[in-house]
Motif scaffolding. Structure first.
Motif, PDB file in Angstrom:
ATOM      1  N   GLY A 136       0.265   2.054  -3.528  1.00 20.10           N
ATOM      2  CA  GLY A 136      -1.060   2.621  -3.294  1.00 20.10           C
ATOM      3  C   GLY A 136      -2.142   1.559  -3.234  1.00 20.10           C
ATOM      4  O   GLY A 136      -3.318   1.866  -3.064  1.00 20.10           O
ATOM      5  N   TYR A 137      -1.756   0.275  -3.346  1.00 21.19           N
ATOM      6  CA  TYR A 137      -2.716  -0.828  -3.385  1.00 21.19           C
ATOM      7  C   TYR A 137      -2.175  -1.981  -2.551  1.00 21.19           C
ATOM      8  O   TYR A 137      -1.137  -2.554  -2.901  1.00 21.19           O
ATOM      9  N   GLY A 138      -2.852  -2.317  -1.450  1.00 19.68           N
ATOM     10  CA  GLY A 138      -2.375  -3.329  -0.516  1.00 19.68           C
ATOM     11  C   GLY A 138      -2.348  -4.747  -1.036  1.00 19.68           C
ATOM     12  O   GLY A 138      -1.764  -5.626  -0.418  1.00 19.68           O
ATOM     13  N   SER A 139      -2.964  -4.985  -2.178  1.00 15.28           N
ATOM     14  CA  SER A 139      -2.962  -6.326  -2.766  1.00 15.28           C
ATOM     15  C   SER A 139      -2.174  -6.384  -4.071  1.00 15.28           C
ATOM     16  O   SER A 139      -2.384  -7.271  -4.895  1.00 15.28           O
ATOM     17  N   ALA A 140      -1.264  -5.440  -4.256  1.00 20.99           N
ATOM     18  CA  ALA A 140      -0.445  -5.419  -5.480  1.00 20.99           C
ATOM     19  C   ALA A 140       0.353  -6.711  -5.589  1.00 20.99           C
ATOM     20  O   ALA A 140       0.734  -7.310  -4.577  1.00 20.99           O
ATOM     21  N   ASP A 141       0.621  -7.137  -6.828  1.00 20.62           N
ATOM     22  CA  ASP A 141       1.436  -8.339  -7.004  1.00 20.62           C
ATOM     23  C   ASP A 141       2.920  -7.970  -7.034  1.00 20.62           C
ATOM     24  O   ASP A 141       3.281  -6.799  -7.044  1.00 20.62           O
ATOM     25  N   ALA A 160      11.419  -2.154  -1.133  1.00 24.38           N
ATOM     26  CA  ALA A 160      10.075  -1.645  -0.843  1.00 24.38           C
ATOM     27  C   ALA A 160       9.860  -1.506   0.661  1.00 24.38           C
ATOM     28  O   ALA A 160       9.272  -0.527   1.130  1.00 24.38           O
ATOM     29  N   LEU A 161      10.361  -2.467   1.425  1.00 22.26           N
ATOM     30  CA  LEU A 161      10.274  -2.388   2.891  1.00 22.26           C
ATOM     31  C   LEU A 161      11.000  -1.152   3.413  1.00 22.26           C
ATOM     32  O   LEU A 161      10.476  -0.429   4.265  1.00 22.26           O
ATOM     33  N   ALA A 162      12.202  -0.917   2.897  1.00 25.58           N
ATOM     34  CA  ALA A 162      12.986   0.238   3.351  1.00 25.58           C
ATOM     35  C   ALA A 162      12.287   1.550   2.994  1.00 25.58           C
ATOM     36  O   ALA A 162      12.203   2.464   3.826  1.00 25.58           O
ATOM     37  N   ILE A 163      11.761   1.632   1.783  1.00 22.35           N
ATOM     38  CA  ILE A 163      11.056   2.847   1.360  1.00 22.35           C
ATOM     39  C   ILE A 163       9.808   3.060   2.208  1.00 22.35           C
ATOM     40  O   ILE A 163       9.550   4.165   2.700  1.00 22.35           O
ATOM     41  N   CYS A 164       9.035   2.001   2.397  1.00 17.61           N
ATOM     42  CA  CYS A 164       7.826   2.079   3.222  1.00 17.61           C
ATOM     43  C   CYS A 164       8.156   2.613   4.603  1.00 17.61           C
ATOM     44  O   CYS A 164       7.497   3.524   5.105  1.00 17.61           O
ATOM     45  N   HIS A 165       9.182   2.061   5.219  1.00 13.41           N
ATOM     46  CA  HIS A 165       9.536   2.483   6.571  1.00 13.41           C
ATOM     47  C   HIS A 165       9.927   3.958   6.620  1.00 13.41           C
ATOM     48  O   HIS A 165       9.477   4.706   7.491  1.00 13.41           O
ATOM     49  N   ALA A 166      10.751   4.370   5.684  1.00 12.77           N
ATOM     50  CA  ALA A 166      11.178   5.778   5.659  1.00 12.77           C
ATOM     51  C   ALA A 166       9.987   6.702   5.455  1.00 12.77           C
ATOM     52  O   ALA A 166       9.883   7.744   6.104  1.00 12.77           O
ATOM     53  N   TRP A 167       9.081   6.335   4.582  1.00 14.18           N
ATOM     54  CA  TRP A 167       7.909   7.164   4.331  1.00 14.18           C
ATOM     55  C   TRP A 167       6.982   7.195   5.534  1.00 14.18           C
ATOM     56  O   TRP A 167       6.386   8.215   5.845  1.00 14.18           O
ATOM     57  N   LEU A 197       2.407   6.299  11.616  1.00  7.11           N
ATOM     58  CA  LEU A 197       2.038   4.897  11.737  1.00  7.11           C
ATOM     59  C   LEU A 197       0.610   4.684  11.252  1.00  7.11           C
ATOM     60  O   LEU A 197      -0.257   5.524  11.459  1.00  7.11           O
ATOM     61  N   THR A 198       0.387   3.527  10.617  1.00  5.26           N
ATOM     62  CA  THR A 198      -0.964   3.169  10.226  1.00  5.26           C
ATOM     63  C   THR A 198      -1.738   2.737  11.465  1.00  5.26           C
ATOM     64  O   THR A 198      -1.143   2.465  12.527  1.00  5.26           O
ATOM     65  N   ALA A 199      -3.058   2.620  11.329  1.00  3.96           N
ATOM     66  CA  ALA A 199      -3.875   2.153  12.460  1.00  3.96           C
ATOM     67  C   ALA A 199      -3.427   0.765  12.906  1.00  3.96           C
ATOM     68  O   ALA A 199      -3.364   0.474  14.101  1.00  3.96           O
ATOM     69  N   ALA A 200      -3.105  -0.094  11.940  1.00  2.00           N
ATOM     70  CA  ALA A 200      -2.658  -1.451  12.278  1.00  2.00           C
ATOM     71  C   ALA A 200      -1.330  -1.416  13.044  1.00  2.00           C
ATOM     72  O   ALA A 200      -1.146  -2.146  14.018  1.00  2.00           O
ATOM     73  N   ALA A 212       0.832  -1.207   0.000  1.00  2.00           N
ATOM     74  CA  ALA A 212       0.000   0.000   0.000  1.00  2.00           C
ATOM     75  C   ALA A 212       0.866   1.257   0.000  1.00  2.00           C
ATOM     76  O   ALA A 212       0.561   2.224  -0.700  1.00  2.00           O
ATOM     77  N   ALA A 213       1.951   1.244   0.765  1.00  2.00           N
ATOM     78  CA  ALA A 213       2.821   2.427   0.840  1.00  2.00           C
ATOM     79  C   ALA A 213       3.518   2.697  -0.489  1.00  2.00           C
ATOM     80  O   ALA A 213       3.623   3.846  -0.910  1.00  2.00           O
TER      81      ALA A 213
END
Length: 191
Positions: A116-121, A149-156, A170-173, A112-113
């Protein structure tokens, strides 16, 4: 001011490791990407030793401000889950020994980060990682792109700067996980 994040897509056969720097404008720059491999026919303890040493070497070489590791909730293949958990433990230990803060992100949070789509392939994630980092093509294998992608997500999620307040972005989850982890660590009366 930039934030250097080392992302780890844990796996026993292929452990993806990606390092990015993200500036205050959220622009990500590739620092390094690799895959640490261990042969399936090698004894488990030797496989873990190989991966653990590889992670430690990369953390020492790149000196990240933070580490992001994929959190796996459930999977049908128990041996895959066990290997992933064991490699995650190696990464957590390497970070703890070096006082590197760690965050764990679920695959859907990362997707998702980045897309933009949490179910992306995997192809969509790889393509977006390449685009964000200005690469001609997605890093291969997919474990390498996933680590980036993990590193980018975390930084963002941290606002792109090291001085972002704890819990910012942080997201709600993630907030729910943080609260659950805090309550699990809180000593109970009478114990």
């Amino acid at each position: 001011m930039t934030l250097r994040v080392l992302g780890i897509d844990p796996g026993l056969t292929r452990c993806g490791v990606g390092v990015v720097e993200v500036d205050a404008t959220r622009r990500a720059t590739l620092v390094a990407v690799t895959v640490i491999r261990s042969p399936a026919d090698m004894p488990l303890e030797q496989r873990l030793l190989t991966i653990g040493r590889g992670i430690e070497q990369l953390v020492d070489e790149h000196r990240p401000d933070a580490m992001a590791i994929e959190r796996v909730f459930a999977q049908n293949n128990l041996s895959t889950v066990m290997g992933t958990a064991q490699v995650s433990g190696l990464a957590l230990r390497a970070a703890a020994e070096r006082s590197v803060p760690v965050a764990m992100h679920t695959p859907s949070e990362v997707k998702a980060a980045v897309t933009g789509y949490g179910s992306a392939d995997k192809a969509q994630v790889g393509a977006m990682v390449a685009r964000l980092l200005g690469l001609a093509e997605a890093p291969k294998p997919a474990d390498a792109a996933d680590a980036l992608a993990l590193a980018i997500c975390h930084a963002w999620r941290r606002g792109g700067v090291p001085s972002a307040p704890a819990g910012a972005g942080l997201t709600a989850a993630q907030k729910a996980w943080r609260e659950a982890e805090k309550s699990a660590r809180t000593p109970r009366l009478g114990r």
